[in-house]
Design a protein around this motif. Structure first.
Motif, short mmCIF file in Angstrom:
data_model
loop_
_atom_site.label_atom_id
_atom_site.label_comp_id
_atom_site.label_asym_id
_atom_site.label_seq_id
_atom_site.Cartn_x
_atom_site.Cartn_y
_atom_site.Cartn_z
N ALA A 224 0.89 -1.25 0.34
CA ALA A 224 0.17 0.02 -0.32
C ALA A 224 0.83 0.51 -0.25
N GLY A 225 2.05 1.00 0.14
CA GLY A 225 3.11 2.59 0.64
C GLY A 225 2.25 3.07 1.43
N VAL A 226 2.60 2.97 2.39
CA VAL A 226 1.79 3.86 3.94
C VAL A 226 2.36 4.98 3.83
N ASP A 227 2.26 6.33 4.42
CA ASP A 227 2.67 7.77 4.86
C ASP A 227 2.83 7.18 6.47
N LYS A 228 3.50 7.70 6.79
CA LYS A 228 3.99 8.20 8.44
C LYS A 228 2.63 9.05 8.87
N MET A 229 1.40 9.35 8.15
CA MET A 229 -0.05 10.24 8.92
C MET A 229 -0.64 8.99 9.23
N GLU A 230 -0.65 7.32 8.40
CA GLU A 230 -1.24 6.51 7.97
C GLU A 230 -0.67 5.88 9.43
N ILE A 231 0.21 5.83 8.75
CA ILE A 231 1.07 4.77 10.51
C ILE A 231 0.55 5.36 11.86
N ASN A 232 0.88 6.98 12.27
CA ASN A 232 0.12 7.27 13.59
C ASN A 232 -1.00 6.74 14.12
N ILE A 233 -2.09 7.19 12.50
CA ILE A 233 -3.82 6.91 12.45
C ILE A 233 -3.60 4.93 13.24
N MET A 234 -3.16 4.57 12.64
CA MET A 234 -3.30 2.84 12.96
C MET A 234 -3.05 2.67 14.45
N ARG A 235 -1.67 3.33 14.80
CA ARG A 235 -1.48 2.86 16.36
C ARG A 235 -2.62 3.56 17.27
N GLY A 236 -2.95 4.68 16.41
CA GLY A 236 -3.51 4.90 18.07
C GLY A 236 -4.91 4.44 17.89
N MET A 237 -5.46 3.73 16.24
CA MET A 237 -6.45 2.85 17.00
C MET A 237 -6.30 1.44 17.87
N PHE A 238 -5.21 1.42 17.35
CA PHE A 238 -4.69 -0.51 18.27
C PHE A 238 -4.78 0.18 19.48
N SER A 239 -4.07 1.58 20.55
CA SER A 239 -3.24 1.56 21.60
C SER A 239 -5.53 2.14 22.05
N ALA A 240 -6.52 2.50 21.09
CA ALA A 240 -7.69 2.57 22.05
C ALA A 240 -8.16 1.56 22.00
N MET A 241 -8.19 0.03 21.27
CA MET A 241 -8.56 -0.98 21.29
C MET A 241 -7.70 -1.66 22.55
N GLN A 242 -6.71 -1.46 22.54
CA GLN A 242 -6.63 -2.23 23.83
C GLN A 242 -6.71 -1.99 25.04
N ARG A 243 -6.76 0.02 25.08
CA ARG A 243 -7.31 0.39 26.42
C ARG A 243 -8.87 -0.05 26.98
N GLN A 244 -9.73 -0.27 25.36
CA GLN A 244 -11.29 -0.82 26.02
C GLN A 244 -11.29 -2.03 26.01
N GLN A 245 -9.86 -2.67 25.45
CA GLN A 245 -9.67 -4.84 26.02
C GLN A 245 -9.60 -4.04 27.68
N ALA A 246 -8.36 -3.84 28.05
CA ALA A 246 -7.92 -3.83 29.45
C ALA A 246 -9.33 -3.22 30.70
N SER A 247 -9.91 -2.21 29.81
CA SER A 247 -11.47 -2.09 30.76
C SER A 247 -12.32 -2.55 30.52
N LEU A 248 -12.52 -3.63 29.71
CA LEU A 248 -13.53 -4.71 29.91
C LEU A 248 -13.33 -5.97 30.88
N LYS A 249 -11.26 -5.99 30.86
CA LYS A 249 -10.77 -7.24 31.41
C LYS A 249 -11.45 -7.14 32.90
N THR A 250 -10.92 -5.61 33.33
CA THR A 250 -10.91 -5.22 34.60
C THR A 250 -12.60 -4.99 35.27
N ALA A 251 -13.51 -4.96 33.95
CA ALA A 251 -15.40 -5.47 34.56
C ALA A 251 -15.37 -6.43 35.25
#
Length: 261
Positions: A224-251
């Motif tokens: 795909a030829g990913v650019d720097k901004m797209e990398i930041n977007i993807m990593r932000g999405m993964f971090s949000a998913m990990q926080r949500q997963q951690a929250s569900l485990k805590t609950a």
């Protein structure tokens, strides 16, 4: 363009080949040589074979791994004479030069990777490349010396650097001028590692039986030829998913504690 191109030679075993590659580079105006864990030294034979291109040899960068050599590169192309278990984007030298010209216009560093004299690049090394390039030869005598392969590729880079922009646009390149610089190999690699950990965290990927999932995802994002901004977007999405997963485990743990009382 030519100043942005690295010629990367992996585990080279003959000093003469290093010198001959330096000569080929200087003939075509390239100057950046990287040697990955070389088995041969830059000795008198290398200097003699370089034919007054010893400045390239003296300035060569030596790294322990291919990962280190290509860490800052936005486009990595590996030379390959063999088909692979997982099909990878494949180009001829002229198509490679067109893609290289476009990546260079965007300010990216480009690595052209050449493998061992006897066995070329491993599958693992080729998986680190966005695409592979195959130099067409006579099927009855297809073996190329590594310095000859360097000469062919440097020649194509030279031609591509001299064509005007209209001709470059007509060549087979990624036909988009990005609004952000292409991601480096290190940035893409970090994103893929983050993705892999996230998939494990959410139960999508079994780390004990990953099969070829990550290799195929690497191929997807490199193609795909990913650019720097797209990398930041993807990593932000993964971090949000990990926080949500951690929250569900805590609950869930809190609910289990309540039930136990």
């Amino acid at each position: 363009m030519l100043d942005n191109i690295l010629i990367v030679m992996v585990n080279t075993t003959h000093s003469g080949n290093i010198g001959a590659a330096a000569r080929a580079m200087k003939n075509m105006g390239l100057s950046r040589l990287v040697l990955v864990d070389p088995k041969a030294e830059i000795n008198d034979e290398a200097i003699q074979r370089s034919s007054r291109a010893e400045d390239i040899l003296h300035n060569a960068v030596i790294t322990e791994t291919l990962e280190q050599a290509i860490a800052d590169c936005g486009l990595v192309v590996g030379t390959s004479a063999r088909s692979r278990n997982i099909p990878w984007p494949l180009m001829n030298p002229r198509q490679c030069a067109a893609k290289t010209a476009q990546a260079a216009q965007q300010g990216s560093q480009i690595a052209l990777v050449f493998g061992r004299e006897s066995s070329g690049l491993t599958n693992e090394e080729l998986h680190l490349c966005h695409a592979h390039v195959h130099i067409p030869t006579d099927e009855n005598f297809s073996s190329l010396n590594v310095s000859q392969a360097v000469q062919v590729m440097c020649y194509e880079m030279r031609l591509a650097s001299e064509v005007d922009k209209q001709s470059a646009d007509e060549a087979q390149a990624w036909g988009v001028d990005w609004d952000h610089e292409l991601a480096s190999h290190a940035e893409l690699n970090g994103m893929l590692q983050h993705m892999e950990q996230t998939m494990v965290d959410i139960g999508f990927l079994d780390p004990n039986t990953p099969k070829q999932t990550m290799a195929r995802l690497r191929r997807l994002y490199q193609r795909a030829g990913v650019d720097k901004m797209e990398i930041n977007i993807m990593r932000g999405m993964f971090s949000a998913m990990q926080r949500q997963q951690a929250s569900l485990k805590t609950a869930d743990n809190a609910e289990q504690d309540g039930d136990s009382h």
